[in-house]
Design a protein around this motif. Structure first.
Motif, PDB file in Angstrom:
ATOM      1  N   GLN A  65      37.583  96.353  54.299  1.00  0.00           N
ATOM      2  CA  GLN A  65      38.279  95.233  53.676  1.00  0.00           C
ATOM      3  C   GLN A  65      39.667  95.147  54.303  1.00  0.00           C
ATOM      4  OE1 GLN A  65      39.562  96.103  49.480  1.00  0.00           O
ATOM      5  NE2 GLN A  65      38.307  97.927  49.808  1.00  0.00           N
ATOM      6  N   VAL A  66      40.356  94.068  54.055  1.00  0.00           N
ATOM      7  CA  VAL A  66      41.698  93.888  54.604  1.00  0.00           C
ATOM      8  C   VAL A  66      42.671  94.777  53.827  1.00  0.00           C
ATOM      9  CG1 VAL A  66      43.535  92.219  55.073  1.00  0.00           C
ATOM     10  CG2 VAL A  66      41.154  91.537  55.314  1.00  0.00           C
ATOM     11  N   VAL A  67      43.526  95.492  54.568  1.00  0.00           N
ATOM     12  CA  VAL A  67      44.481  96.402  53.944  1.00  0.00           C
ATOM     13  C   VAL A  67      45.885  96.154  54.475  1.00  0.00           C
ATOM     14  CG1 VAL A  67      42.762  98.209  53.505  1.00  0.00           C
ATOM     15  CG2 VAL A  67      44.029  98.214  55.669  1.00  0.00           C
ATOM     16  N   LYS A  68      46.861  96.675  53.734  1.00  0.00           N
ATOM     17  CA  LYS A  68      48.261  96.713  54.158  1.00  0.00           C
ATOM     18  C   LYS A  68      48.589  98.182  54.359  1.00  0.00           C
ATOM     19  CE  LYS A  68      49.723  92.772  51.359  1.00  0.00           C
ATOM     20  NZ  LYS A  68      50.716  92.275  50.401  1.00  0.00           N
ATOM     21  N   LEU A  69      49.184  98.502  55.501  1.00  0.00           N
ATOM     22  CA  LEU A  69      49.503  99.894  55.792  1.00  0.00           C
ATOM     23  C   LEU A  69      50.970 100.178  55.513  1.00  0.00           C
ATOM     24  CD1 LEU A  69      47.529 100.432  59.107  1.00  0.00           C
ATOM     25  CD2 LEU A  69      46.735 100.598  56.746  1.00  0.00           C
ATOM     26  N   HIS A  70      51.217 101.310  54.900  1.00  0.00           N
ATOM     27  CA  HIS A  70      52.570 101.717  54.523  1.00  0.00           C
ATOM     28  C   HIS A  70      53.048 102.922  55.325  1.00  0.00           C
ATOM     29  CE1 HIS A  70      55.410 104.031  51.974  1.00  0.00           C
ATOM     30  NE2 HIS A  70      55.907 102.834  51.733  1.00  0.00           N
ATOM     31  N   SER A  71      52.193 103.948  55.449  1.00  0.00           N
ATOM     32  CA  SER A  71      52.611 105.179  56.113  1.00  0.00           C
ATOM     33  C   SER A  71      51.392 105.983  56.551  1.00  0.00           C
ATOM     34  CB  SER A  71      53.488 106.023  55.171  1.00  0.00           C
ATOM     35  OG  SER A  71      52.806 106.278  53.955  1.00  0.00           O
ATOM     36  N   LYS A 126      54.588  94.735  60.009  1.00  0.00           N
ATOM     37  CA  LYS A 126      53.634  94.620  61.124  1.00  0.00           C
ATOM     38  C   LYS A 126      52.206  94.948  60.695  1.00  0.00           C
ATOM     39  CE  LYS A 126      56.675  94.124  64.564  1.00  0.00           C
ATOM     40  NZ  LYS A 126      56.577  93.241  65.690  1.00  0.00           N
ATOM     41  N   PHE A 127      52.029  95.447  59.470  1.00  0.00           N
ATOM     42  CA  PHE A 127      50.717  95.937  59.027  1.00  0.00           C
ATOM     43  C   PHE A 127      50.319  95.312  57.687  1.00  0.00           C
ATOM     44  CE2 PHE A 127      52.577  99.197  61.750  1.00  0.00           C
ATOM     45  CZ  PHE A 127      51.546  99.401  62.656  1.00  0.00           C
ATOM     46  N   GLN A 128      50.458  93.979  57.572  1.00  0.00           N
ATOM     47  CA  GLN A 128      50.192  93.286  56.317  1.00  0.00           C
ATOM     48  C   GLN A 128      48.765  92.781  56.155  1.00  0.00           C
ATOM     49  OE1 GLN A 128      52.522  92.776  53.603  1.00  0.00           O
ATOM     50  NE2 GLN A 128      53.153  94.536  54.802  1.00  0.00           N
ATOM     51  N   ASN A 129      48.045  92.606  57.237  1.00  0.00           N
ATOM     52  CA  ASN A 129      46.726  91.978  57.172  1.00  0.00           C
ATOM     53  C   ASN A 129      45.807  92.705  58.161  1.00  0.00           C
ATOM     54  OD1 ASN A 129      44.918  90.112  56.244  1.00  0.00           O
ATOM     55  ND2 ASN A 129      45.584  88.488  57.620  1.00  0.00           N
ATOM     56  N   VAL A 130      45.536  93.966  57.877  1.00  0.00           N
ATOM     57  CA  VAL A 130      44.911  94.854  58.842  1.00  0.00           C
ATOM     58  C   VAL A 130      43.418  95.030  58.566  1.00  0.00           C
ATOM     59  CG1 VAL A 130      44.987  97.176  59.837  1.00  0.00           C
ATOM     60  CG2 VAL A 130      47.110  96.057  59.141  1.00  0.00           C
ATOM     61  N   ARG A 131      42.619  94.751  59.586  1.00  0.00           N
ATOM     62  CA  ARG A 131      41.176  94.980  59.519  1.00  0.00           C
ATOM     63  C   ARG A 131      40.769  96.228  60.307  1.00  0.00           C
ATOM     64  NH1 ARG A 131      38.552  91.029  57.084  1.00  0.00           N
ATOM     65  NH2 ARG A 131      39.519  89.004  56.876  1.00  0.00           N
ATOM     66  N   SER A 132      41.635  96.631  61.256  1.00  0.00           N
ATOM     67  CA  SER A 132      41.385  97.854  62.014  1.00  0.00           C
ATOM     68  C   SER A 132      42.709  98.403  62.531  1.00  0.00           C
ATOM     69  CB  SER A 132      40.444  97.591  63.195  1.00  0.00           C
ATOM     70  OG  SER A 132      41.071  96.763  64.156  1.00  0.00           O
ATOM     71  N   GLN A 150      45.293 118.375  62.287  1.00  0.00           N
ATOM     72  CA  GLN A 150      44.526 118.944  61.181  1.00  0.00           C
ATOM     73  C   GLN A 150      44.223 117.916  60.086  1.00  0.00           C
ATOM     74  OE1 GLN A 150      47.638 121.816  60.780  1.00  0.00           O
ATOM     75  NE2 GLN A 150      46.276 123.517  61.266  1.00  0.00           N
ATOM     76  N   LYS A 151      45.101 116.952  59.913  1.00  0.00           N
ATOM     77  CA  LYS A 151      44.902 115.952  58.855  1.00  0.00           C
ATOM     78  C   LYS A 151      45.539 114.638  59.258  1.00  0.00           C
ATOM     79  CE  LYS A 151      45.913 114.908  54.014  1.00  0.00           C
ATOM     80  NZ  LYS A 151      46.381 115.444  52.720  1.00  0.00           N
ATOM     81  N   LEU A 152      44.849 113.547  58.955  1.00  0.00           N
ATOM     82  CA  LEU A 152      45.413 112.206  59.091  1.00  0.00           C
ATOM     83  C   LEU A 152      44.989 111.415  57.859  1.00  0.00           C
ATOM     84  CD1 LEU A 152      46.815 109.909  60.667  1.00  0.00           C
ATOM     85  CD2 LEU A 152      44.603 109.401  61.681  1.00  0.00           C
ATOM     86  N   ALA A 153      45.964 110.999  57.082  1.00  0.00           N
ATOM     87  CA  ALA A 153      45.704 110.132  55.932  1.00  0.00           C
ATOM     88  C   ALA A 153      46.457 108.831  56.151  1.00  0.00           C
ATOM     89  CB  ALA A 153      46.141 110.803  54.633  1.00  0.00           C
ATOM     90  N   ILE A 154      45.770 107.729  55.908  1.00  0.00           N
ATOM     91  CA  ILE A 154      46.359 106.404  56.063  1.00  0.00           C
ATOM     92  C   ILE A 154      46.696 105.898  54.662  1.00  0.00           C
ATOM     93  CG2 ILE A 154      45.986 104.062  56.925  1.00  0.00           C
ATOM     94  CD1 ILE A 154      43.822 105.379  58.813  1.00  0.00           C
ATOM     95  N   ILE A 155      47.965 105.620  54.439  1.00  0.00           N
ATOM     96  CA  ILE A 155      48.452 105.240  53.109  1.00  0.00           C
ATOM     97  C   ILE A 155      48.800 103.754  53.105  1.00  0.00           C
ATOM     98  CG2 ILE A 155      50.181 105.719  51.330  1.00  0.00           C
ATOM     99  CD1 ILE A 155      48.290 108.117  52.055  1.00  0.00           C
TER     100      ILE A 155
END
Length: 173
Positions: A65-71, A126-132, A150-155
């Motif tokens: 789904q479309v997401v907004k990325l923060h950190s 720059k990451f308000q309407n992200v599909r990938s 070791q870890k990658l979390a997309i917030i």
């Protein structure tokens, strides 16, 4: 007012990843992206993503789904952890041969402190309407041939789509 607050609420977007489409170039066959992205695996410091022939990694992460990325939350060894990361929103079919042809949405220069699992803020606008999201790890902290993560979390948050059927037609005769 409460709905506005909920829309700004930042969460781990692991449930929004479209797993069948995730790809990672230059990963070791026994140390893949699964180890750093999937819940459970990424909490085990013994599991990691490791680059294969050189220090670079190129990861493509589509969302369901479309997401907004923060950190991003990144945990990695101080020496072999990523240093320069270029992020590309909504850019498909990238390879090492053409990654330099496109302007990144954001460039992160990480220090060993960033690799301890604290959120690294992105240029939110720059990451308000992200599909990938395409993540290019250009180099690592020590300049060695292997990069380890070791870890990658997309917030971020999901983008609620407007349900047009809820609107009443106006001025029809």
């Amino acid at each position: 007012m409460a709905a506005g607050l909920a829309a700004r609420h930042q969460v781990d977007l692991v449930e929004c990843i479209e797993w069948v489409g995730v790809e990672c170039l230059n990963e070791k066959s026994d140390r893949t992206y699964t180890n750093i992205l999937k819940q459970g695996y990424r909490e085990d410091n013994g599991l990691m993503l490791e680059s294969d022939t050189d220090e670079q990694l190129l990861m493509y992460i589509p969302f369901n789904q479309v997401v907004k990325l923060h950190s991003l939350i990144i945990r990695a060894p101080a020496e072999e952890g990523p240093k320069t990361i270029r992020l590309f929103a909504n850019r498909q079919n990238m390879g090492f041969g053409n990654v330099g042809d496109f302007p990144p949405s954001d460039v992160l220069t990480l220090t060993p402190e960033h690799l301890q699992g604290k959120p690294v803020l992105l240029k939110y606008v720059k990451f308000q309407n992200v599909r990938s999201l395409t993540i290019f790890v250009e180099d690592n902290q020590s300049g060695s041939e292997e990069t380890k993560i070791q870890k990658l979390a997309i917030i971020g948050s999901t983008v609620e789509t407007t349900n047009m059927s809820e609107f009443k037609k106006v001025g029809h005769s």
